[in-house]
Scaffold this motif. Sequence first.
Motif, PDB file in Angstrom:
ATOM      1  N   SER A  25       0.847  -1.071  -0.090  1.00 19.50           N
ATOM      2  CA  SER A  25       0.072   0.123   0.020  1.00 19.50           C
ATOM      3  C   SER A  25       0.830   1.303  -0.001  1.00 19.50           C
ATOM      4  O   SER A  25       2.028   1.103   0.306  1.00 19.50           O
ATOM      5  N   GLY A  26       0.300   2.401  -0.430  1.00 17.40           N
ATOM      6  CA  GLY A  26       1.065   3.524  -0.216  1.00 17.40           C
ATOM      7  C   GLY A  26       1.387   3.795   1.226  1.00 17.40           C
ATOM      8  O   GLY A  26       2.545   4.263   1.563  1.00 17.40           O
ATOM      9  N   THR A  27       0.606   3.801   2.267  1.00 15.30           N
ATOM     10  CA  THR A  27       1.027   3.599   3.670  1.00 15.30           C
ATOM     11  C   THR A  27       2.289   2.784   3.924  1.00 15.30           C
ATOM     12  O   THR A  27       3.064   3.493   4.609  1.00 15.30           O
ATOM     13  N   ALA A  54      -2.252   9.200   6.306  1.00 12.71           N
ATOM     14  CA  ALA A  54      -1.134   8.050   5.885  1.00 12.71           C
ATOM     15  C   ALA A  54      -0.026   8.722   5.489  1.00 12.71           C
ATOM     16  O   ALA A  54       0.981   8.268   5.828  1.00 12.71           O
ATOM     17  N   ASP A 123       5.982  12.242  -1.048  1.00 15.07           N
ATOM     18  CA  ASP A 123       4.674  11.447  -1.017  1.00 15.07           C
ATOM     19  C   ASP A 123       4.247  11.838  -2.233  1.00 15.07           C
ATOM     20  O   ASP A 123       3.237  12.707  -2.547  1.00 15.07           O
ATOM     21  N   CYS A 125       1.590   9.970  -3.738  1.00 13.17           N
ATOM     22  CA  CYS A 125       0.561   8.938  -3.718  1.00 13.17           C
ATOM     23  C   CYS A 125      -0.499   9.332  -4.679  1.00 13.17           C
ATOM     24  O   CYS A 125      -1.360   8.407  -5.022  1.00 13.17           O
ATOM     25  N   GLN A 126      -0.819  10.629  -4.889  1.00 12.50           N
ATOM     26  CA  GLN A 126      -1.616  11.078  -5.760  1.00 12.50           C
ATOM     27  C   GLN A 126      -1.347  11.744  -7.109  1.00 12.50           C
ATOM     28  O   GLN A 126      -1.729  12.410  -7.692  1.00 12.50           O
ATOM     29  N   SER A 147       0.801   5.134  -4.060  1.00 10.61           N
ATOM     30  CA  SER A 147      -0.260   4.409  -3.667  1.00 10.61           C
ATOM     31  C   SER A 147      -1.029   3.845  -4.943  1.00 10.61           C
ATOM     32  O   SER A 147      -1.262   4.538  -5.889  1.00 10.61           O
ATOM     33  N   LYS A 152      -6.834   6.344  -7.199  1.00 12.38           N
ATOM     34  CA  LYS A 152      -5.523   6.731  -7.612  1.00 12.38           C
ATOM     35  C   LYS A 152      -5.731   6.926  -9.123  1.00 12.38           C
ATOM     36  O   LYS A 152      -6.093   6.156  -9.788  1.00 12.38           O
TER      37      LYS A 152
HETATM   38  C1  LIG Z   1      -1.168  11.828  -0.047  1.00 15.73           C
HETATM   39  C2  LIG Z   1      -1.621  10.259   0.313  1.00 15.73           C
HETATM   40  N1  LIG Z   1      -0.586   9.452   1.053  1.00 15.73           N
HETATM   41  C3  LIG Z   1      -0.576   8.327   1.392  1.00 15.73           C
HETATM   42  C4  LIG Z   1      -1.606   7.557   1.019  1.00 15.73           C
HETATM   43  C5  LIG Z   1      -1.787   6.419   1.292  1.00 15.73           C
HETATM   44  O1  LIG Z   1      -2.112   5.197   0.269  1.00 15.73           O
HETATM   45  P1  LIG Z   1      -2.661   3.727   0.592  1.00 15.73           P
HETATM   46  O2  LIG Z   1      -4.210   4.042   0.778  1.00 15.73           O
HETATM   47  O3  LIG Z   1      -2.354   2.918  -0.543  1.00 15.73           O
HETATM   48  O4  LIG Z   1      -2.207   3.138   1.983  1.00 15.73           O
HETATM   49  C6  LIG Z   1      -2.790   8.360   0.251  1.00 15.73           C
HETATM   50  C7  LIG Z   1      -3.863   7.419  -0.545  1.00 15.73           C
HETATM   51  O5  LIG Z   1      -4.796   6.932   0.180  1.00 15.73           O
HETATM   52  C8  LIG Z   1      -2.566   9.465   0.149  1.00 15.73           C
HETATM   53  O6  LIG Z   1      -3.731  10.081  -0.706  1.00 15.73           O
END
Ligand SMILES: Cc1ncc(COP(=O)(O)O)c(C=O)c1O
Length: 337
Positions: A25-27, A54, A123, A125-126, A147, A152
């Motif tokens: 996951s992104g987390t 996250a 980060d 993730c977006q 992520s 996404k």
């Molecule tokens: C900015 C940001 N960081 C981290 C995450 C964490 O990703 P994930 O949901 O895959 O754990 C997300 C998405 O959910 C996010 O939008």
Amino acid sequence: MGPEVAEFEKNFSDFLGGEVISVASGTDALRLSCLALNIGPGDEVLVPANTFIASILGICELGAQPVPVDVDPKTYLMDLTDADRRINSKTKGIIPVHLYGQTLDMDALMDFAQSHKLFLIEDACQAHGAEWNGKKAGTFAQAGCFSFFPSKNLGAFGDGGAIVVNDYDLAKKLRLLRNYGSTQKYIHEIPGTNSRLDSIQATILRIKLDFLEEWNNRRFRVACQYSEGLKGNVSITSPSFDPSLSKNHVFNLFVVQCEYRDQLQKFLTDRGIQTGIHYPIPIHLHKAFASWGYSEGTCPIAENLSKRILSLPMFPEITDKQINTVINAIKEFKIYE
Ligand SMILES: Cc1ncc(COP(=O)(O)O)c(C=O)c1O
């Protein structure tokens, strides 16, 4: 960890320019990056006040302290002048977020991180495919985190994530960490964890990756249509972006501001238009982190934005007719009169 995972990692590496290690996951991408860079108790890490929670959970889990930094009122991104004010001898790193799909000024960020000797984790993730001066978001820092949550720009059919790095040793450590600290079955070199990308998700992501640029381009055109359609509307502030720099923003979200946000959201919901709020509470004001002792006024711009921002429908498949429906509904909203 089958051949599908290796194939997706290779394709995403080629796309980004850097070595990709997929995770669950992104987390996890953020958490394992923090772990690999030895963040721990006593360390402070600068993070934007306006982001998804996250972004900071890995820092917290490792016993370090996230330090909220206020954001720029126009871009909604971390403000480096404010970051500078929050530096002290404990500050070890900075985790900027390419929020909503928009890249930060990476020249300024790299200078900032280098001059203060901070580690830098992006980060992203977006922001799959977003660029700063021709280089992909995520590839500037020691580690860039992605992520693949379904919402996404590059989304799996479940959870998934990835880290992009440009350092052989860091890549090796991350590969160990995500797989029980092991490269060979039942031989464990370090204490790791289970954070693997499923082969079925890797296959879906490999296929979808071929469409990412086309989808990002469509998102950008949708953003231009919204901006054009909402121009001159006194109750709405559209996001500020340069329409000639179509690569800087991949519009995971299109976030407007409105003084009467809650009323506008209800007005649109009543007309069958779903919106979102990203995010209604800045990170330092969550109950979960009350022990940090931050109160209202710590990051006034982010706090004010959290009451005004509204994310309009944004996805590559949205039709021109649907975009016009949203624009026309917003034009009908008349609470300020
Ligand atoms: C900015 C940001 N960081 C981290 C995450 C964490 O990703 P994930 O949901 O895959 O754990 C997300 C998405 O959910 C996010 O939008």
